[in-house]
Design a protein around this motif. Structure first.
Motif, PDB file in Angstrom:
ATOM      1  N   GLU A 232      -1.519  12.323   3.373  1.00 12.12           N
ATOM      2  CA  GLU A 232      -1.914  11.670   4.532  1.00 12.12           C
ATOM      3  C   GLU A 232      -1.012  10.381   4.401  1.00 12.12           C
ATOM      4  N   ARG A 233       0.379  10.164   4.868  1.00 14.86           N
ATOM      5  CA  ARG A 233       1.078   8.963   4.979  1.00 14.86           C
ATOM      6  C   ARG A 233       1.804   8.159   6.773  1.00 14.86           C
ATOM      7  N   ASP A 234       1.560   6.377   6.660  1.00 17.61           N
ATOM      8  CA  ASP A 234       1.172   5.996   8.029  1.00 17.61           C
ATOM      9  C   ASP A 234       3.041   6.110   7.468  1.00 17.61           C
ATOM     10  N   TYR A 235       3.720   5.897   8.826  1.00 16.27           N
ATOM     11  CA  TYR A 235       4.758   5.684   8.957  1.00 16.27           C
ATOM     12  C   TYR A 235       5.503   5.781  10.750  1.00 16.27           C
ATOM     13  N   THR A 236       6.657   3.589  10.971  1.00 13.39           N
ATOM     14  CA  THR A 236       6.892   3.359  12.007  1.00 13.39           C
ATOM     15  C   THR A 236       7.884   4.002  12.560  1.00 13.39           C
ATOM     16  N   ILE A 251      12.533   8.510  11.279  1.00 10.03           N
ATOM     17  CA  ILE A 251      11.579   7.262  11.372  1.00 10.03           C
ATOM     18  C   ILE A 251      12.485   7.077   9.585  1.00 10.03           C
ATOM     19  N   LEU A 252      12.382   5.740   9.196  1.00  6.52           N
ATOM     20  CA  LEU A 252      13.604   4.710   7.931  1.00  6.52           C
ATOM     21  C   LEU A 252      12.011   5.247   6.635  1.00  6.52           C
ATOM     22  N   ILE A 253      12.730   5.511   5.883  1.00  4.85           N
ATOM     23  CA  ILE A 253      11.376   6.261   4.647  1.00  4.85           C
ATOM     24  C   ILE A 253      12.044   5.728   3.364  1.00  4.85           C
ATOM     25  N   GLY A 259       6.070   8.148  -6.113  1.00  6.10           N
ATOM     26  CA  GLY A 259       5.462   8.061  -4.257  1.00  6.10           C
ATOM     27  C   GLY A 259       5.297   9.492  -4.345  1.00  6.10           C
ATOM     28  N   ALA A 260       3.716  10.265  -3.595  1.00  9.43           N
ATOM     29  CA  ALA A 260       3.658  11.754  -4.035  1.00  9.43           C
ATOM     30  C   ALA A 260       4.114  11.866  -2.782  1.00  9.43           C
ATOM     31  N   ALA A 261       3.981  11.056  -1.592  1.00  7.34           N
ATOM     32  CA  ALA A 261       4.638  11.835  -0.085  1.00  7.34           C
ATOM     33  C   ALA A 261       6.205  11.188   0.052  1.00  7.34           C
ATOM     34  N   THR A 262       6.262  10.868  -0.351  1.00  7.44           N
ATOM     35  CA  THR A 262       8.272  10.391  -0.755  1.00  7.44           C
ATOM     36  C   THR A 262       8.721  11.161  -1.574  1.00  7.44           C
ATOM     37  N   SER A 263       8.363  10.951  -3.195  1.00  3.60           N
ATOM     38  CA  SER A 263       9.251  12.324  -3.532  1.00  3.60           C
ATOM     39  C   SER A 263       9.235  13.936  -3.574  1.00  3.60           C
TER      40      SER A 263
END
Ligand code: FAD
Length: 485
Positions: A232-236, A251-253, A259-263
């Motif tokens: 679970e990861r938060d994004y603004t 969403i800008l990432i 990184g677990a979520a971004t990779s």
């Protein structure tokens, strides 16, 4: 002057049980003779190592304490502040305090729809009670409840469920690669269960203005963060609340190789692009919007000791996502779709210092646009009320580009120095090749009408350095809001 301890009550510290750490330290300090004030504080900039606290002795000397994940660690904080070691030989106290810590973490996770995090904490405690031959009836009922909310009834938790409470599926429509490291993901959803950042309450309770974020489930499979097959990861979102209500979200990432979520996101994006972006394309789960900061105070609680006369944004890297959300509150009706009394809008000067790597300059067009809105008044004295548009002043700090193109997720994206010329030509903007320094912070603060709210958002090291510089410039802790990014 009596010693004091300030325990962070924000962001990841709160998720890791800092409410209970506060009670723990308070209890240990109270049991000693002498006076030690213990209080909750805003973010201390130590997010990646929370729960965190600082102890203050002799009125000035500060020491940071991180990873406060045991009673012994809390006792060390009290010992540093007071010079006396608290006694930890009461087994009843130990059990009670660790129970309170686990309960606070669960409550926090559940209130923010973090089902994997919540289940992890419940499972740990059920196992612990079982080991000690104790009944865990209430916990098992809670476990069953949270399992259902997260879309499961029983193990195995190896495939994604078809329904997750307070989450909806969004489809990736497009991707705009901004730099070699970061991209804007454009999502779309028709599901009305996505909710809104501003529930209207049928006119009975008008929406409270806020900045907000959403939680993305990275479908990484079995992982150490909990029993469920996601992290679970938060994004603004950089798009606004009105867009969310209309079913779109940008969403800008920034992609981290490890990184677990971004990779994971990068892997699925690459596969999606390689398959010719079929319409049935990439789906992700996003939670209902969650409160980040209340407006106009720009603190994580409901209100603060003052309503700001100006706002200074000290941002770094993906921390830039805070800028559009804050500026939307200059015009809540037009940008957010809610009617807000004038005193709760942000009709005050907003300045920004934004630090980023020279190969990862984010949202440059948007920054330039926001500076242009205010630039025509830059040399006018006294400043007219219209100055409260866009960004009054902006300093862009460029730091060294580190990674080589081959190692980056989007190696073919180029970002040229010419792109900065538009911004450089504005009278209220400057571009410096420098890291954030005390001198830059001092210069920025000198232009801010008092009382000023300083919002700091960036990687942990930036947040901590910025906070130290602000404290050195005698900005009070109450005036500093730090956000993870
Ligand atoms: C309220 C909130 C809003 C956020 N909004 C955004 C947003 O809009 N856009 C965005 O890109 N991120 C945002 N973040 C950060 C985001 O939630 C993730 O932490 C980030 O995407 C990394 O997740 P990960 O699983 O890939 O990395 P993790 O697996 O959590 O971390 C693994 C490794 O990745 C690297 N890493 C991760 N985060 C950072 C960092 N901040 N700085 C330096 N290295 C890091 C480190 O090498 C770290 O060891 C926000 C966080 C919060 C709390």
């Amino acid at each position: 002057m009596s010693p004091s301890v300030h325990v962070c009550q924000a962001g990841s510290c709160r998720r890791n049980g800092s409410e209970a750490v506060l009670l723990e330290i308070e209890e240990l300090a109270n049991a000693l003779d002498g006076e030690c004030k213990v209080k909750g504080s805003g973010c201390l900039g130590l997010c990646s190592r929370g729960p965190a606290a600082v102890s203050v002795t002799e009125g000035r000397e500060q020491r940071s304490h991180v990873n406060l994940d045991s009673l012994e660690a809390s006792a060390n904080v009290v010992e540093t502040a007071t010079g006396t070691k608290p006694r930890l030989d009461d087994p009843g106290l130990l059990t009670r305090l660790s129970g309170v810590r686990a309960m606070r973490m669960r409550e926090q996770a559940i209130s923010q729809y973090r089902w994997n995090g919540a289940l992890n904490s419940i499972l740990d405690e059920v196992q612990d009670k079982a080991k000690r031959g104790k009944s865990s009836g209430d916990l098992e009922r809670l476990l069953a409840e949270v399992l259902v909310k997260s879309g499961f009834k029983n193990p195995p938790f190896d495939t994604m469920p078809s329904k997750i409470e307070d989450y909806t599926q969004w489809t990736l429509e497009d991707v705009t690669k901004l730099t070699r490291h970061s991209a804007v993901f454009h999502f779309k959803s028709n599901d009305r269960k996505r909710g809104t950042p501003n529930p209207r309450g049928g006119g009975r309770s008008p929406p409270k203005p806020k900045t907000w974020h959403t939680t993305l489930l990275g479908e990484v499979g079995k992982n150490e963060e909990g029993p469920l097959p996601w992290v679970e990861r938060d994004y603004t979102p950089i798009s606004g609340a009105l867009e969310w209500e209309r079913g779109t979200c940008d969403i800008l990432i920034k992609i981290y190789k490890d990184g677990a979520a971004t990779s994971w996101l990068h892997r699925v994006l690459t596969a999606w692009e390689a398959s010719g972006r079929p319409d049935a394309g990439l789906k992700v789960w996003l939670s209902k919007p969650v409160l980040t900061l209340s407006v106009p105070y720009l603190v994580s609680g409901d209100a603060a000791s003052f309503s700001p006369a100006s706002v200074l944004l000290l941002l770094a890297g993906t921390g830039i996502v805070a800028m559009p959300q804050v500026l939307h509150h200059r015009d809540p009706y037009g940008k957010i779709g809610i009617s807000v009394p004038k005193r709760h809008q942000l009709h005050v000067p907003v300045d920004m210092v934004f630090s980023c790597r020279a190969d990862d300059v984010l949202m440059l067009d948007e920054i330039t646009e926001r500076c242009k809105e205010a630039s025509e008044y830059a040399n006018t004295e006294p400043k007219p009320p219209q100055i409260n548009k866009g960004l009054r002043n902006c300093t862009l700090l460029l730091t060294d580009a580190k990674a080589s193109a081959e190692n980056s997720p989007f190696p073919n994206v180029t970002c040229s120095a010419n792109d900065l010329n538009d911004l450089k030509s504005l009278p209220n903007a400057e571009v410096l090749e420098s890291r954030l320094s005390l001198e830059i912070v001092r210069g920025a603060l000198a232009k801010m009408p008092e009382p000023c709210r300083v919002v700091v958002s960036g990687p942990s090291a930036f947040n901590q350095a910025a906070r130290n510089m602000l404290l050195e410039e005698r900005v009070s802790d109450e005036a500093i809001t730090i956000l993870e990014a």
